[in-house]
Design a protein around this motif. Structure first.
Motif, PDB file in Angstrom:
ATOM      1  N   LYS A  43      -2.254  -4.106   7.619  1.00 18.32           N
ATOM      2  CA  LYS A  43      -3.400  -4.914   7.219  1.00 18.32           C
ATOM      3  C   LYS A  43      -4.695  -4.239   7.639  1.00 18.32           C
ATOM      4  O   LYS A  43      -5.621  -4.086   6.856  1.00 18.32           O
ATOM      5  N   HIS A  65       0.940 -12.296   3.244  1.00 19.72           N
ATOM      6  CA  HIS A  65      -0.332 -12.683   2.648  1.00 19.72           C
ATOM      7  C   HIS A  65      -1.478 -11.803   3.091  1.00 19.72           C
ATOM      8  O   HIS A  65      -2.371 -11.499   2.315  1.00 19.72           O
ATOM      9  N   GLY A  66      -1.446 -11.424   4.354  1.00 16.91           N
ATOM     10  CA  GLY A  66      -2.547 -10.599   4.849  1.00 16.91           C
ATOM     11  C   GLY A  66      -2.618  -9.286   4.095  1.00 16.91           C
ATOM     12  O   GLY A  66      -3.685  -8.830   3.679  1.00 16.91           O
ATOM     13  N   LEU A  99      -3.815  -9.880   0.535  1.00 18.16           N
ATOM     14  CA  LEU A  99      -5.252 -10.118   0.471  1.00 18.16           C
ATOM     15  C   LEU A  99      -6.006  -8.811   0.620  1.00 18.16           C
ATOM     16  O   LEU A  99      -6.947  -8.518  -0.125  1.00 18.16           O
ATOM     17  N   PHE A 132      -7.865 -18.674  -0.130  1.00 20.47           N
ATOM     18  CA  PHE A 132      -8.617 -17.414  -0.087  1.00 20.47           C
ATOM     19  C   PHE A 132      -7.942 -16.374  -0.962  1.00 20.47           C
ATOM     20  O   PHE A 132      -8.585 -15.629  -1.697  1.00 20.47           O
TER      21      PHE A 132
END
Lengths: 785, 149
Positions: free
Chosen positions: A156, A189-190, A193, A245
């Motif tokens: 990430k 998810h990180g 994103l 988000f």
């Protein structure tokens, strides 16, 4: 005795304990001295503690640059505590402007390749915060390797660092483009994103990347669909919406990819409709996603039904009680109104409701949107609403509202009378806020509406009688009363109730305007001129007017004084011309400046003064006569009133006065030679700044079927002249009107001797060589006189 | 794109500021005073989005502290609004009932957590306060933290 150094907490307590600014400074200075000593001694054990204190002091605003090198040492150490503080210090104290920042590149490189995960994280964090372009270039390969590591924590951060690097050094996009496709398959998810952010950055910076990533649109659609339909996942949901988000970010990327691209837009259509209908809108998170969806629908080439859906969603937002949502809806509708006008019209009543908001941001948006929604069918209703708004709106919106109303009235006015009414209303309510040309426009309008002269002058008189503080209104009213005073006094007008107006009242009103301290100088000028005009329109005697005019002959304001003096002279010496000069004005040009009598007069006066230094014989005597006539008048002498023995033609003659000597007439061209389709032309130019110089341009053209090659032209002139031949443009003239050859001759003729020119031509034509020698006859006289 | 992130209290003192585009130091104080003035003058009935020069300001009030985010035109205001709340929730979890005091005296911690908003986009997955706390620890200066020594 070595004093043990303070711990950070103790320092904070001491600082908090200081009662005054001076005390705090003392504490901090003492501590800084200790820190500096400790750095000098190079104590490795407590270095991190010292730097921590220094960073704290830095945050309070005190200088801390001496800690920069310590950061480097700490980063290079092997202990985690040291590294932690060192990297933090690097982020706060080092930046691109100091060369020292490059020194940590090596440490970061080592940490990225060999460190444990937290250390890698720290290094990546620092790089993404303060990495300069050189550092990014050096460390790009390391970061790329980390993109594919198994640990999501490091990946990430690596992705975010990649985003920063792309921003700093766009060329690195080639490095980071390949891994993106693989990263999209992740479930974390990180990482997702971060990847979407990275792809967005890449697409925004290079169109090649944009084309490349259009292929992943189906994949993005799939991810979003899973998110939306997955239901409730506690880990990533906010008030019932799963990872808003990420959803917003994906929607934004879809927007960028689908813009102007039919195919991608089509793949997205279903998904967007699904998101739009299934999102829970009771909380802000859901509304945020919905808003992003609407923005995306608006930007891509979506189906018509989808656009209507978007507008309806926005309409629903408008009815929401939450102000934030209404604000957002108004902004988006404003963007939509150009493209989907009819859809937005349906929500017009709600928009008009929003005009009554107390919140300034909302009412401003509502005003802009309402003005955009005005069209010829709803103009009367909308204008009523807008005028009501104008009366109650906050002052900073007044100017916009007034000019908006005036513009809309101009475009959509159903009748002239309605138009005049609207403008009058705006002037009385918000007179001080209208633009400067509103006065000119209104006078233009009234002047053009012949049948409404009586009506307008009456209304204006009433408005003026009530209030003389609004300058634009006063100016227009004064002008009208001056022009149409006779209609005002005539007393009959079917459109409004009859009003008996006395001459004395009108004059008194104009005098009040003249004397009021609220009137601007321009307004006073209008009033004075109006009074003058009334002297011909009213039937009573002119004593009152003459009195006023002569009083103002000694006014301190130069402009006013000049006018008063001129009018006074008009009364006294040129009374026979007064009626002609003060006639009703013709309609002025639409775009020219307002053709007031004054403007014409001052223009003529200006022309007169310009003409004075360049007189020709008859004009000089005329001017002297004019200047002589001003024996009796006091005040300025440079601007004589316009006059000439014949009254009717007076203005015409003066306007004819030239201000500069006429330019010399051009000399006609001369054809000097023609043989079998080959022509030679001479054109003459005498530049005015050098009268002895003559420029001759020789042009050779060919209208025959054969080319002319090896063309040479030579010339000879009498000995008293000087000749200079410049290089020709070429020596071939193609057949059938091809590109001609031009050559410039410069002839200097200081004695103005008669010009004689002999030309010699040699060329090849139709496989024959031709030679011609001849003298040019009938040269124009202007070429050498 | 997020231009800046401020935490300012009602008296106008900046407790935390992070700029994502370079702004001169002296211009910063001016910017902050103007921003807080426009936020303080809003009442409760007004919306949370203000236009300021060429930015948009999105603010949220928590007791005596205003969190203000300045963005440019391309940003989704409501998403930022949500993000501010997310941020506060993380802080809350980390400090267990965070207060302004914590922010002013432990904001070195935040620079460690800025990984969260590295660049203008929020990076971390939302509302996983556990994970948020973990991240805070790795950058924390708090001596008592269970981080690796």
């Amino acid at each position: 005795m070595v004093v043990p150094s303070l711990k950070l907490q103790d320092l904070i307590e001491e600082i908090r304990g200081a009662k005054t600014q001076a005390q705090e400074r003392e504490v901090i200075q003492k501590e800084c001295a200790h820190i500096r000593a400790s750095f000098r001694d190079g104590d490795p054990v407590h270095r991190h503690r010292q730097l921590a204190k220094l960073l704290y002091v830095h945050m309070l605003g005190y200088p801390a640059h001496f800690g920069q090198m310590e950061c480097l040492k700490l980063i290079a150490s092997s202990r985690f505590t040291d590294k932690r503080v060192g990297y933090l210090g690097a982020m706060l104290l080092l930046d691109e402007r100091h060369d020292a920042h490059l020194l940590i590149t090596n440490s970061i490189k080592n940490d990225l390749s060999q460190g444990i995960q937290p250390v890698q994280g720290l290094a990546l964090c620092t790089l993404s915060t303060m990495g300069s372009a050189e550092m990014c270039r050096d460390l790009a390969p390391e970061v790329e390797k980390l993109l594919l590591q198994p640990s999501p924590y490091v990946r990430k951060k690596a992705i975010l660092t990649a985003v920063h690097m792309i921003r700093k050094v766009p060329e690195l996009s080639s490095v980071f483009l390949p891994p993106c496709a693989q990263l999209l398959h992740e479930r974390h998810h990180g990482i997702l994103l971060g990847t979407i952010t990275l792809i967005t950055e890449l697409c925004e910076r290079s169109p090649a990347a944009l084309r490349h990533f259009r292929k992943v649109v189906p994949q993005l659609v799939q991810i979003l669909r899973t998110l939306v339909t997955m239901g409730y996942s506690t880990e990533h949901s906010i008030s019932g919406v799963s990872d808003p988000f990420l959803q917003v970010q994906i929607l934004r990327l879809l927007r960028i990819l689908g813009r102007n691209h039919e195919e991608s837009s089509e793949t997205m259509n279903d998904l967007l409709a699904q998101v739009a209908t299934n999102t829970d809108t009771s909380r802000n998170a859901g509304n945020a996603v919905l808003f992003e969806t609407v923005l995306t629908i608006m930007d891509i080439c979506s189906a018509a039904g989808l656009r209507v859906l978007a507008v309806n969603i926005l309409g629903r937002f408008l009815l929401n009680s939450d102000r934030n949502i209404r604000y957002v809806a108004l902004t988006s509708l404003l963007r939509l109104v150009q493209s989907d006008h009819s859809a937005v019209q349906r929500h017009r009543p709600t928009v008009v409701e929003c005009l009554r908001e107390t919140d300034a941001s909302l009412s401003r948006r509502a005003l802009e949107l309402s003005l955009a929604l005005v069209n010829s069918s709803n103009v009367r209703a909308m204008m009523q609403e807008l005028q009501a708004f104008l009366e109650s709106c906050p002052p900073d919106l007044r100017a916009d509202c007034a000019s908006g109303i005036l513009l809309a009235a101009e475009r959509f006015a159903p009748t002239k009378r309605w138009h005049i009414d609207t403008i009058l209303h705006v002037l009385t309510t918000a007179g001080t806020h209208v633009r400067d040309d509103a006065v000119a426009n209104l006078t233009q309008l009234i002047g053009g509406a012949q049948e409404l002269h009586a009506y307008s002058v009456r209304r204006l008189y009433n408005a003026l009688a009530e209030d003389i503080s609004q300058q634009p209104l006063v100016q227009v009213a004064a002008w009208c009363i001056g022009e149409y005073g006779d209609l005002l006094l005539a007393g009959n007008c079917e459109e409004i109730e009859p009003l008996q107006v006395d001459e004395e009242e009108v004059l008194a009103l104009l005098e009040k305007v003249l004397q009021s301290h609220m009137s601007l100088p321009a307004t006073r000028g209008y009033a004075l001129t109006a009074l003058m005009k009334l002297s011909t329109r009213l039937c009573g005697d002119n004593n009152r007017i003459r009195q006023v005019v002569s009083i103002y002959g000694s006014c301190l304001d130069v402009e006013l004084q000049q006018r008063a003096v001129e009018y006074d002279t008009l009364f006294r010496k040129y009374d026979h011309m007064r009626a002609a000069i003060l006639e009703k004005m013709p309609l002025a040009e639409q775009d020219g400046p307002q053709a007031d009598e004054e403007a014409k007069e001052s223009k003529e006066a200006a022309q007169l003064s310009e003409a004075a230094p360049v007189p020709t014989e008859p004009q000089a005597s005329q001017l002297l006569d004019l200047l002589d006539l001003l024996d009796g008048a006091s005040g300025d002498v440079q601007h004589p009133p316009p006059l000439d023995p014949s009254p009717g033609g007076a203005l015409v003659h003066l306007l004819d006065l030239p201000c500069a000597p006429p330019p010399p007439a051009p000399i006609p061209d001369l054809k000097v030679f023609e043989r079998e389709g080959v022509q030679l032309n001479l054109s003459f130019i005498r530049p005015p700044e050098n009268p002895a110089l003559l420029l001759i341009t020789v042009t050779a053209t060919n209208f025959s079927e054969g080319d002319v090659t090896h063309f040479i032209c030579q010339a000879a002139v009498p000995k008293s002249l000087q000749l200079q031949l410049q290089a020709p443009s070429g020596n071939t003239v193609p057949a059938r009107g091809g590109l001609p050859i031009t050559q410039l001759f410069r002839i200097l003729n200081p004695n103005k001797a008669p010009l004689r020119l002999k030309l010699r031509l040699t060329y090849d034509h139709f496989h024959q060589s031709v030679q011609e020698i001849f003298e040019v006859n009938n040269l124009p006289v202007e070429s050498w006189q | 794109m997020i231009k800046f992130f401020l935490m300012v209290n009602k008296q106008g003192q900046t407790r935390l500021s992070k700029y994502y585009e370079h702004v001169d130091i002296n211009k910063r104080t001016l910017l902050e005073t103007e921003v807080i003035k426009s936020c303080l003058s809003r009442s409760n009935e007004q919306c949370s989005f203000i236009e300021y020069k060429d930015f948009k300001l999105i603010y949220r009030q928590y007791a005596a502290l205003f969190i203000v985010v300045g963005v440019n035109d391309t940003e989704n205001e409501m998403a930022i609004y949500e993000f501010i709340h997310n941020f506060v929730e993380v802080l809350d979890e980390y400090f267990s009932r965070v207060s302004e005091l914590d922010v002013s005296f432990f904001n070195t911690v935040f620079h460690g957590t800025w990984q969260m908003h590295s660049g203008p986009y929020q990076s971390r997955s939302c509302s996983v306060t556990q994970a948020g706390v973990q991240r805070c620890d790795h950058g924390s200066l708090h001596p008592g933290s269970p981080g690796l020594k």
